[in-house]
Scaffold this active site. Sequence first.
Site, mmCIF file in Angstrom:
data_model
loop_
_atom_site.group_PDB
_atom_site.id
_atom_site.type_symbol
_atom_site.label_atom_id
_atom_site.label_comp_id
_atom_site.label_asym_id
_atom_site.label_seq_id
_atom_site.Cartn_x
_atom_site.Cartn_y
_atom_site.Cartn_z
ATOM 1 N N LYS A 1 0.810 -1.218 0.000
ATOM 2 C CA LYS A 1 0.000 0.000 0.000
ATOM 3 C C LYS A 1 0.857 1.288 0.000
ATOM 4 O O LYS A 1 2.060 1.234 0.271
ATOM 5 C CB LYS A 1 -0.936 -0.040 1.208
ATOM 6 C CG LYS A 1 -1.945 -1.206 1.157
ATOM 7 C CD LYS A 1 -2.927 -1.155 2.329
ATOM 8 C CE LYS A 1 -3.932 -2.286 2.244
ATOM 9 N NZ LYS A 1 -4.950 -2.211 3.330
ATOM 10 N N TYR B 1 -12.523 -2.118 -3.931
ATOM 11 C CA TYR B 1 -13.056 -2.219 -2.568
ATOM 12 C C TYR B 1 -14.592 -2.160 -2.534
ATOM 13 O O TYR B 1 -15.152 -1.815 -1.501
ATOM 14 C CB TYR B 1 -12.474 -1.109 -1.699
ATOM 15 C CG TYR B 1 -11.062 -1.388 -1.207
ATOM 16 C CD1 TYR B 1 -10.785 -2.489 -0.390
ATOM 17 C CD2 TYR B 1 -10.008 -0.530 -1.534
ATOM 18 C CE1 TYR B 1 -9.507 -2.736 0.071
ATOM 19 C CE2 TYR B 1 -8.715 -0.773 -1.067
ATOM 20 C CZ TYR B 1 -8.474 -1.880 -0.259
ATOM 21 O OH TYR B 1 -7.203 -2.124 0.214
ATOM 22 N N ASN C 1 -1.989 0.353 6.662
ATOM 23 C CA ASN C 1 -1.460 -0.878 7.257
ATOM 24 C C ASN C 1 -0.605 -1.693 6.284
ATOM 25 O O ASN C 1 -0.496 -2.910 6.380
ATOM 26 C CB ASN C 1 -2.598 -1.703 7.877
ATOM 27 C CG ASN C 1 -3.657 -2.101 6.859
ATOM 28 O OD1 ASN C 1 -3.533 -1.801 5.678
ATOM 29 N ND2 ASN C 1 -4.683 -2.786 7.321
ATOM 30 N N HIS D 1 -2.165 -5.504 1.613
ATOM 31 C CA HIS D 1 -3.460 -6.148 1.421
ATOM 32 C C HIS D 1 -3.209 -7.583 0.990
ATOM 33 O O HIS D 1 -2.294 -7.843 0.213
ATOM 34 C CB HIS D 1 -4.265 -5.456 0.302
ATOM 35 C CG HIS D 1 -5.395 -6.304 -0.208
ATOM 36 N ND1 HIS D 1 -6.612 -6.339 0.402
ATOM 37 C CD2 HIS D 1 -5.452 -7.209 -1.232
ATOM 38 C CE1 HIS D 1 -7.388 -7.218 -0.235
ATOM 39 N NE2 HIS D 1 -6.703 -7.745 -1.228
ATOM 40 N N GLU E 1 -9.832 -10.511 -7.420
ATOM 41 C CA GLU E 1 -8.805 -9.468 -7.285
ATOM 42 C C GLU E 1 -7.667 -9.651 -8.282
ATOM 43 O O GLU E 1 -7.162 -8.670 -8.851
ATOM 44 C CB GLU E 1 -8.284 -9.454 -5.846
ATOM 45 C CG GLU E 1 -9.354 -8.976 -4.865
ATOM 46 C CD GLU E 1 -8.977 -9.118 -3.411
ATOM 47 O OE1 GLU E 1 -9.796 -8.742 -2.553
ATOM 48 O OE2 GLU E 1 -7.868 -9.602 -3.102
HETATM 49 P P1 RTP Z 1 -7.002 -6.042 3.383
HETATM 50 O O1 RTP Z 1 -8.371 -6.271 2.768
HETATM 51 O O2 RTP Z 1 -6.378 -4.725 2.979
HETATM 52 O O3 RTP Z 1 -6.081 -7.202 3.211
HETATM 53 O O4 RTP Z 1 -7.179 -5.908 4.959
HETATM 54 P P2 RTP Z 1 -8.131 -6.706 5.926
HETATM 55 O O5 RTP Z 1 -8.820 -7.813 5.197
HETATM 56 O O6 RTP Z 1 -7.291 -7.045 7.116
HETATM 57 O O7 RTP Z 1 -9.169 -5.596 6.339
HETATM 58 P P3 RTP Z 1 -10.623 -5.255 5.719
HETATM 59 O O8 RTP Z 1 -11.615 -5.397 6.816
HETATM 60 O O9 RTP Z 1 -10.835 -6.023 4.453
HETATM 61 O O10 RTP Z 1 -10.480 -3.707 5.402
HETATM 62 C C1 RTP Z 1 -9.843 -3.290 4.221
HETATM 63 C C2 RTP Z 1 -8.913 -2.152 4.535
HETATM 64 O O11 RTP Z 1 -9.666 -1.008 4.945
HETATM 65 C C3 RTP Z 1 -8.901 -0.255 5.883
HETATM 66 N N1 RTP Z 1 -9.638 -0.170 7.133
HETATM 67 N N2 RTP Z 1 -9.822 0.959 7.785
HETATM 68 N N3 RTP Z 1 -10.572 2.906 9.679
HETATM 69 C C4 RTP Z 1 -10.953 1.647 9.867
HETATM 70 O O12 RTP Z 1 -11.596 1.283 10.831
HETATM 71 C C5 RTP Z 1 -10.535 0.661 8.869
HETATM 72 N N4 RTP Z 1 -10.832 -0.614 8.896
HETATM 73 C C6 RTP Z 1 -10.260 -1.152 7.785
HETATM 74 C C7 RTP Z 1 -7.570 -0.984 6.072
HETATM 75 O O13 RTP Z 1 -6.621 -0.438 5.150
HETATM 76 C C8 RTP Z 1 -7.954 -2.397 5.707
HETATM 77 O O14 RTP Z 1 -6.812 -3.147 5.360
HETATM 78 MG MG MG Z 2 -9.901 -7.525 3.376
#
Ligand code: RTP
Ligand code: MG
Length: 139
Positions: free
Chosen positions: A10, A50, A113, A116, A127
């Site tokens: 990212k 997204y 973070n 992804h 994806e």
């Molecule tokens: P990713 O999809 O990026 O691998 O991450 P993930 O599954 O661990 O998290 P996900 O729930 O799919 O959320 C996608 C991305 O959105 C951002 N995020 N921001 N501000 C917030 O509360 C929040 N929560 C998620 C993060 O960049 C997350 O990786």
């Molecule tokens: Mg995710």
Amino acid sequence: MIQRTFSIIKPDATGRNLEGKILARIQDAGLNVVAMKKIRMTQEQAEGFYHVHKERPFFQSLVEFMTSGPVVCSVLEGENAIENYRAIMGATNPADAAEGTIRKEFAENIEANSVHGSDAPETAEYEINYFFNHLEITG
Ligand code: RTP
Ligand code: MG
């Protein structure tokens, strides 16, 4: 089971020149990089990528963040690639991420973070095809 997953390094990580360190962790975990490119996503591309999160409160901010700088997209292949990559990435929020994970070491906060990784075979398929066509994937 040999599987493929989709990875993004990212903008917070590319902005700190961490691509090499993160790719070394990926390769050290036994994942092979079978396709890779650096791009700057448009707003439309980020919103499409997204789309599953479009009703979430963080959607707008996430799209702004993901278009704020270049990202490195790659296709990773290996034994249980989806689960393996999620394990070395660590929890979404770096405050909750286990010691030794990519997010624990490099992530700035729950949004910025660093990486992804796809969360299931169906999302991996979607994806990978969103960013790569079959001629761009080796092996
Ligand atoms: P990713 O999809 O990026 O691998 O991450 P993930 O599954 O661990 O998290 P996900 O729930 O799919 O959320 C996608 C991305 O959105 C951002 N995020 N921001 N501000 C917030 O509360 C929040 N929560 C998620 C993060 O960049 C997350 O990786
Ligand atoms: Mg995710």
